[in-house]
Write a protein that holds these residues in place. Structure first.
Motif, PDB file in Angstrom:
ATOM      1  N   PHE A 164     -52.741 -68.349 117.904  1.00 14.65           N
ATOM      2  CA  PHE A 164     -54.135 -68.757 117.704  1.00 14.65           C
ATOM      3  C   PHE A 164     -54.252 -69.800 116.574  1.00 14.65           C
ATOM      4  O   PHE A 164     -53.619 -69.658 115.527  1.00 14.65           O
ATOM      5  CB  PHE A 164     -54.939 -67.490 117.369  1.00 14.65           C
ATOM      6  CG  PHE A 164     -56.389 -67.709 117.103  1.00 14.65           C
ATOM      7  CD1 PHE A 164     -57.271 -67.959 118.145  1.00 14.65           C
ATOM      8  CD2 PHE A 164     -56.887 -67.659 115.805  1.00 14.65           C
ATOM      9  CE1 PHE A 164     -58.624 -68.151 117.897  1.00 14.65           C
ATOM     10  CE2 PHE A 164     -58.241 -67.846 115.545  1.00 14.65           C
ATOM     11  CZ  PHE A 164     -59.100 -68.102 116.595  1.00 14.65           C
ATOM     12  N   GLU A 175     -64.409 -72.036 110.289  1.00 15.34           N
ATOM     13  CA  GLU A 175     -65.386 -71.022 109.870  1.00 15.34           C
ATOM     14  C   GLU A 175     -64.717 -69.821 109.196  1.00 15.34           C
ATOM     15  O   GLU A 175     -65.316 -69.154 108.358  1.00 15.34           O
ATOM     16  CB  GLU A 175     -66.300 -70.564 111.011  1.00 15.34           C
ATOM     17  CG  GLU A 175     -65.636 -69.861 112.176  1.00 15.34           C
ATOM     18  CD  GLU A 175     -65.412 -70.809 113.350  1.00 15.34           C
ATOM     19  OE1 GLU A 175     -65.190 -72.016 113.117  1.00 15.34           O
ATOM     20  OE2 GLU A 175     -65.453 -70.324 114.500  1.00 15.34           O
ATOM     21  N   ASN A 190     -59.771 -61.035 111.516  1.00 15.65           N
ATOM     22  CA  ASN A 190     -60.465 -61.865 112.504  1.00 15.65           C
ATOM     23  C   ASN A 190     -59.885 -61.427 113.840  1.00 15.65           C
ATOM     24  O   ASN A 190     -58.989 -62.055 114.380  1.00 15.65           O
ATOM     25  CB  ASN A 190     -60.187 -63.347 112.219  1.00 15.65           C
ATOM     26  CG  ASN A 190     -60.740 -64.258 113.305  1.00 15.65           C
ATOM     27  OD1 ASN A 190     -61.565 -63.843 114.119  1.00 15.65           O
ATOM     28  ND2 ASN A 190     -60.274 -65.498 113.328  1.00 15.65           N
ATOM     29  N   PRO A 191     -60.383 -60.304 114.374  1.00 16.31           N
ATOM     30  CA  PRO A 191     -59.771 -59.742 115.592  1.00 16.31           C
ATOM     31  C   PRO A 191     -60.201 -60.529 116.826  1.00 16.31           C
ATOM     32  O   PRO A 191     -61.123 -61.337 116.745  1.00 16.31           O
ATOM     33  CB  PRO A 191     -60.363 -58.324 115.629  1.00 16.31           C
ATOM     34  CG  PRO A 191     -61.719 -58.494 115.030  1.00 16.31           C
ATOM     35  CD  PRO A 191     -61.577 -59.555 113.966  1.00 16.31           C
ATOM     36  N   TYR A 223     -62.496 -61.254 119.582  1.00 12.32           N
ATOM     37  CA  TYR A 223     -63.879 -60.744 119.675  1.00 12.32           C
ATOM     38  C   TYR A 223     -64.740 -61.421 120.734  1.00 12.32           C
ATOM     39  O   TYR A 223     -65.948 -61.190 120.810  1.00 12.32           O
ATOM     40  CB  TYR A 223     -64.569 -60.796 118.312  1.00 12.32           C
ATOM     41  CG  TYR A 223     -64.737 -62.170 117.681  1.00 12.32           C
ATOM     42  CD1 TYR A 223     -65.514 -63.166 118.272  1.00 12.32           C
ATOM     43  CD2 TYR A 223     -64.163 -62.456 116.443  1.00 12.32           C
ATOM     44  CE1 TYR A 223     -65.690 -64.396 117.670  1.00 12.32           C
ATOM     45  CE2 TYR A 223     -64.322 -63.695 115.827  1.00 12.32           C
ATOM     46  CZ  TYR A 223     -65.096 -64.657 116.454  1.00 12.32           C
ATOM     47  OH  TYR A 223     -65.260 -65.881 115.851  1.00 12.32           O
ATOM     48  N   ILE A 224     -64.170 -62.294 121.532  1.00 18.29           N
ATOM     49  CA  ILE A 224     -64.998 -62.906 122.577  1.00 18.29           C
ATOM     50  C   ILE A 224     -65.234 -61.847 123.664  1.00 18.29           C
ATOM     51  O   ILE A 224     -64.279 -61.272 124.195  1.00 18.29           O
ATOM     52  CB  ILE A 224     -64.279 -64.121 123.223  1.00 18.29           C
ATOM     53  CG1 ILE A 224     -63.807 -65.135 122.177  1.00 18.29           C
ATOM     54  CG2 ILE A 224     -65.155 -64.784 124.283  1.00 18.29           C
ATOM     55  CD1 ILE A 224     -64.864 -65.963 121.528  1.00 18.29           C
ATOM     56  N   VAL A 235     -59.558 -74.403 124.672  1.00 11.52           N
ATOM     57  CA  VAL A 235     -59.284 -73.056 124.147  1.00 11.52           C
ATOM     58  C   VAL A 235     -58.675 -72.184 125.244  1.00 11.52           C
ATOM     59  O   VAL A 235     -57.578 -71.653 125.102  1.00 11.52           O
ATOM     60  CB  VAL A 235     -60.581 -72.406 123.593  1.00 11.52           C
ATOM     61  CG1 VAL A 235     -60.320 -70.977 123.123  1.00 11.52           C
ATOM     62  CG2 VAL A 235     -61.173 -73.247 122.468  1.00 11.52           C
ATOM     63  N   LEU A 275     -58.180 -63.669 121.728  1.00  8.41           N
ATOM     64  CA  LEU A 275     -59.595 -64.002 121.917  1.00  8.41           C
ATOM     65  C   LEU A 275     -60.388 -62.891 122.589  1.00  8.41           C
ATOM     66  O   LEU A 275     -61.550 -62.658 122.272  1.00  8.41           O
ATOM     67  CB  LEU A 275     -59.707 -65.255 122.787  1.00  8.41           C
ATOM     68  CG  LEU A 275     -59.083 -66.540 122.240  1.00  8.41           C
ATOM     69  CD1 LEU A 275     -58.916 -67.576 123.344  1.00  8.41           C
ATOM     70  CD2 LEU A 275     -59.945 -67.110 121.120  1.00  8.41           C
TER      71      LEU A 275
END
Ligand code: GLN
Length: 306
Positions: free
Chosen positions: A108, A113, A213-214, A216-217, A229, A238
């Motif tokens: 990733f 952000e 930041n797991p 999370y989508i 992406v 993701l």
């Protein structure tokens, strides 16, 4: 970008020389013509990757002739970019806060952000931090770079991410000159979240901060991600399950066991899920649950105290 012979005044044919500058301009126009969103930026990244020069050096060496090898690389990189491959995979690098990281396809790419998540952790003045799902190591390594006297454990389920984090740690020189003699400041572990740490009594209730930041989508949204992406980045980093909170729920369960009383959970989540995530944190026994926006003023981060 074909070298062609033009009329010569003497006996030598007058070959046009491709310089860094002329390649930059040519690449920009070519990318523009092929509907690249940011042709100038793409041209700079691609030229940097082909020549090994930084973006500033491109302009300082504007008149330097390109070698054949550099031109061959540039052609290959332009083709990859036209196929929508992220510039970070092509160049193999990205910047994150004050550090530069090696990036490889399959891991990733850290996002700007997420730099805000590092600020939230730095405020805690922690001594022991656990990062779950470290990817390239961006969060852990930025923390180690910016805060002395810090020990970090970082986990990732993917062996490629584990080895990339180790490599970035070594490349950044963060392993040297701190901590007790021979003591590493970063321990990287291949693990499903932090499941193996739960088996070690020394690790239970031992961390000041658990940061993540797991993935999370929400799964139904994966299809609408930009092709840059969804076609190039690892889906496992993701896909957060039906509501984007699958990993977060498991993380809460592990965090209550691994954080010290008063320890802080700091996570990045999908912009539509922060309210629900806050309720889940309270239900799991956390207090002082706060939500913070990202650079685009969308709800993005949650901190909670155990
Ligand atoms: N912010 C990332 C994206 O929009 C998703 C990151 C994640 O799932 N952790 O592509």
């Amino acid at each position: 970008m074909n070298d062609s012979t033009s009329s010569a005044s003497g006996s030598q044919p007058n070959l046009p020389v491709w310089t860094v500058g002329s390649c930059l301009d040519w690449t920009q126009q070519y990318m523009e013509h092929h509907d690249d969103d940011k042709p100038r930026l793409s041209a700079q990244w691609l030229l940097s990757a082909a020549t090994g020069l930084s973006r500033i050096e491109l302009y300082m060496q504007y008149d330097k002739p390109m070698t054949d090898q550099e031109k061959t690389s540039l052609r290959e990189f332009i083709q990859r970019r036209l196929n929508k491959e992220p510039l970070q995979y092509i160049s193999g690098r990205t910047a994150f806060r004050y550090i530069e990281l090696k990036i490889v396809p399959g891991v990733f790419i850290p996002r700007p952000e997420t730099e805000t998540l590092v600020d939230l952790v730095l405020k805690e003045q922690a001594q022991r931090v656990l990062e779950v799902g470290c990817g390239s190591g961006a969060i852990s390594l930025a923390l180690l770079h910016e805060q002395a006297e810090l020990l970090v454990w970082a986990t990732d389920i993917d062996s490629l991410a584990v080895s990339l984090t180790e490599e970035n740690y070594t490349n950044l020189g963060l392993a040297e000159g701190s901590g007790a003699e021979g003591q590493k400041r970063l321990v990287v572990i291949q693990d499903d979240l932090a499941s193996s740490l739960l088996q070690d009594p020394d690790m239970l209730a031992s961390f000041d901060v658990l940061v993540s930041n797991p993935p999370y989508i929400p799964s139904p949204d994966l299809d609408s991600l930009p092709s840059e992406v969804k076609e190039f980045e690892p889906l496992a980093a993701l896909d957060g399950g039906p509501d984007g909170l699958d990993f977060y729920r498991r993380l809460l369960d592990q965090a209550v066991q691994l954080l010290k009383p008063g320890g802080c959970l700091a996570v990045e989540l999908h912009e539509t899920r922060l309210g629900q995530a806050a309720e889940l944190a309270s239900a799991a026994g956390f207090s002082s649950v706060d939500i913070y926006p990202d650079l685009n003023q969308r709800e993005r981060f949650l901190t909670a105290t155990l």
